[in-house]
Design an enzyme around this catalytic site. Sequence first.
Site, mmCIF file in Angstrom:
data_model
loop_
_atom_site.group_PDB
_atom_site.id
_atom_site.type_symbol
_atom_site.label_atom_id
_atom_site.label_comp_id
_atom_site.label_asym_id
_atom_site.label_seq_id
_atom_site.Cartn_x
_atom_site.Cartn_y
_atom_site.Cartn_z
ATOM 1 N N GLY A 197 36.800 30.966 -9.971
ATOM 2 C CA GLY A 197 36.444 31.801 -8.819
ATOM 3 C C GLY A 197 37.637 32.006 -7.898
ATOM 4 N N GLY B 288 37.957 34.860 -5.239
ATOM 5 C CA GLY B 288 36.934 34.979 -4.205
ATOM 6 C C GLY B 288 37.457 34.654 -2.810
ATOM 7 C CD GLN B 289 34.590 33.958 2.678
ATOM 8 O OE1 GLN B 289 33.586 33.555 2.089
ATOM 9 N NE2 GLN B 289 34.670 34.057 3.985
ATOM 10 C CG ASP C 196 37.429 35.338 -10.278
ATOM 11 O OD1 ASP C 196 36.414 35.909 -10.711
ATOM 12 O OD2 ASP C 196 37.492 34.863 -9.133
ATOM 13 C CE1 TYR D 166 25.554 30.023 -3.345
ATOM 14 C CE2 TYR D 166 24.573 30.014 -1.161
ATOM 15 C CZ TYR D 166 25.652 29.788 -1.987
ATOM 16 O OH TYR D 166 26.833 29.325 -1.450
ATOM 17 C CE LYS E 202 27.089 26.839 -5.322
ATOM 18 N NZ LYS E 202 28.297 26.195 -5.859
ATOM 19 C CB ILE F 31 33.543 30.199 4.736
ATOM 20 C CG1 ILE F 31 32.952 28.889 4.188
ATOM 21 C CG2 ILE F 31 35.069 30.108 4.847
ATOM 22 C CD1 ILE F 31 33.162 27.667 5.044
HETATM 23 N N1 SER Z 1 27.914 31.717 3.030
HETATM 24 C C1 SER Z 1 26.842 31.402 2.160
HETATM 25 C C2 SER Z 1 25.866 32.530 2.099
HETATM 26 O O1 SER Z 1 25.646 33.143 3.122
HETATM 27 C C3 SER Z 1 26.118 30.157 2.603
HETATM 28 O O2 SER Z 1 26.782 29.045 2.132
HETATM 29 O O3 SER Z 1 25.326 32.781 1.080
#
Ligand code: SER
Length: 332
Positions: free
Chosen positions: A23, A26-27, A49, A154, A158, A184
Amino acid sequence: MVRKGHTGFVFKVALMGKILVTGAAGQIGTELVERLCSRYGRENIIATDLKFPHVPECEHGQMDVTSRDSVDEFFREHSIDSVYHLAAVLSARGEENPGRAFDVNANGTKNVLDASLRSGVKRVLIPSTIGVFGPQTPKRKVPVETVTRPVTMYGITKIFCELLGEYYFRKYRLDVRGLRLPGIISYKSPPGGGTTDYSIEMIVSAVKGKSYTCFLRSDTRLPMMYIPDAIESIIKLSEADGGKLIHRTDFNVSAFDFTPGELETELRKYFSGFSVEYRPDERQKIAETWPSTLDCRAAVDEWGFSPRFDMSRMVEDMVRNLSDQSSPAGKR
Ligand code: SER
């Protein structure tokens, strides 16, 4: 291998193989790769990636974590010492395509853990998320051990990754570590399909002199962290003395919390004419299942989590960096 310490002096690190990042485009990956290159030497980092990541600073390659063959082949061809497994589909995008979220987050993680086990990888770090919490979780100062019954794909995948990581540690002694990241905030590369992304979009709009339509209600409080602190935390946990860790894959981390309304007020200090319209959509329902604030004591006590940026310093830094980027000199 030789690397620079926090204090600037150079010391040696016993690293036999390389550090793999999934990844990487990614950000978080984009900035983590930069930081790993400067800390451990670019020759020791491999960035991967799904699409060929644009990371000229180190070796990089294409790896689809959902393909067991692709992952196995990559691990066989490279001597890998530790892994930062960042490849994931975030909350909002995961609800658009739950099957894909399951494949990337759950199967992808299992593929990476199995390949790590087979090829003698020493450590795997897997970021987790506030998405593991759900409607039954308390809202404030949520400790690590609490109700974790998420309602998004998600979150479901996780929490599975946290448990799977602990399982591989207990059963196979594979050193898997992880931390539950909040929203983040960053400016170098765009976020990808999260519920907390409104915060970045709002700051970017203010800097560009545009108004912003927010997809969350103005009073939705969520835990957050600025990217430099997220990167330092990920590296700090990875380097921590494993013998001192009581928790493994589920450390809560957050530096501050705010609502969209509070961010709007903070941005008006810089852009007095800035305005936000609130039009909550499906993402509001996701945000409402997450806590407002976290108890991060386990991370502080076990590996010295210590974020530097509060909300106002983060906004100041974001505004300065985004303004530099959009100035004629920054665009060159
Ligand atoms: N930044 C993530 C989201 O909004 C949360 O960990 O999916």
